[in-house]
Design an enzyme around this catalytic site. Structure first.
Site, PDB file in Angstrom:
ATOM      1  CE1 TYR A 170      92.759 -16.064  52.082  1.00 43.15           C
ATOM      2  CE2 TYR A 170      91.736 -14.007  52.768  1.00 43.15           C
ATOM      3  CZ  TYR A 170      92.446 -15.146  53.065  1.00 43.15           C
ATOM      4  OH  TYR A 170      92.840 -15.363  54.362  1.00 43.15           O
ATOM      5  CE  LYS A 177      91.798 -13.032  57.667  1.00 40.45           C
ATOM      6  NZ  LYS A 177      91.623 -13.421  59.090  1.00 40.45           N
TER       7      LYS A 177
END
Ligand code: NAP
Length: 270
Positions: A170, A177
């Site tokens: 990720y 995020k």
């Protein structure tokens, strides 16, 4: 508005009525998009909709989807271009004069930054991911502020657990995020006096165009389904209904929050 509707056996059924509200939904790429799932729920609740799409490449698909929701506007809006964000704000000022719901379902990182070594993320790759996936929430909100503060508003963005945990592959999107969720809290504090609420939905993995860009995504889906308390993956419809809740008056006391729609995965320690 939350309207009590008459029901049988003396019960009261609560319905969510968003008629008279105007909702801008950003990040619809196709029928799999999480933003599309929220848009459909908002339409069912009676909100007027504007779907924005990143560029010409997506125009035909988004217009075709919008035609399923009569009365829906579609506007191009690449969040890396202030010019196009301003154009959307001007158009909505003319068309509606206010915006009561804003859905920010936008994220992007270069493919090589979602499969290589995180430590080797380039300066440019880091900047692109954070600009598109996190800064855009501030920038769009700022451009739409005169419309959002007219009647008060609810803003929802979409996040993922990698904001706070290490998730293989990720990489820089986890950094984006984390910034996104901090921005939600900071914006909630700053915009609260204007009756503008800002929240995030942290969704479990769902197969979409963006998600498929993460190396090993299919393995992630399998892992989540095995480990989550509900022993399954979530559906995009579940993100849609959580979005509707966060955008309606049912959630009027909630701001600065990250709501997990992940079949409970985030509570697990093992
Ligand atoms: P999606 O359908 O691919 O949506 C992502 C959207 O972001 C696309 O419409 C994309 O347009 C748009 N976008 C990218 N760069 C843009 C730019 N410069 N300007 C405007 N729009 C731009 O995938 P999704 O999974 O529904 O993603 C929506 C949000 O949910 C993202 O924030 C994602 O991180 C988040 N999320 C997804 C999952 C999941 O498993 N699917 C889980 C948790 C959170 P293009 O197609 O043109 O790039």
């Amino acid at each position: 508005m939350i309207a009590p509707a008459p029901a049988g056996r003396g019960d009261t059924v609560i319905t969510i009525d968003l008629s008279g509200r105007h909702a801008v939904v950003m990040g619809v790429a196709n029928h799999r998009s999480l933003s599309w799932a929220i848009a459909q729920q908002l339409h069912r609740a009676g909100a007027a909709l504007c779907l924005t799409y990143a560029g010409e490449r997506l125009r035909a698909d988004v217009e075709q989807l919008a035609s399923r929701l009569p009365g829906t506007l579609t506007l191009a809006c690449d969040v890396t271009e202030d010019r196009t964000i301003s154009a959307v704000a001007r158009r909505l000022q003319r068309e509606w004069g206010s915006v009561e719901c804003l859905v920010h379902g936008i994220a992007y990182a270069r493919k090589q930054d979602l499969e290589g070594k995180f430590v080797a993320t380039s300066r440019e790759g880091f900047q692109i991911a954070l600009e598109v996936s996190a800064y855009s929430l501030l920038n769009v909100t700022n451009h739409l502020l005169p419309l959002l503060e007219r009647n008060g508003a609810s803003i929802v963005t979409l996040s993922y657990l990698a904001a706070e945990r290490a998730v293989p592959n990720y990489n820089v999107m986890g950094s984006a995020k984390a910034v996104l969720e901090q921005s939600v809290r900071q914006l909630a504090w700053e915009l609260g006096p204007k009756e503008i609420r800002v929240n995030a939905i942290s969704a479990g993995p769902v197969s979409t165009l963006a998600a498929r860009g993460v190396h090993g995504f299919v393995g992630m889906l399998r892992h989540h389904a095995e480990r989550a308390p509900l022993r399954r993956n979530i559906t995009r419809e579940e993100v849609g209904s959580a979005g509707l809740f966060m955008l309606s008056d049912l959630s009027s006391g909630i701001t600065g929050e990250t709501l997990y729609v992940d079949a409970g995965y985030h509570v697990m320690g093992l």
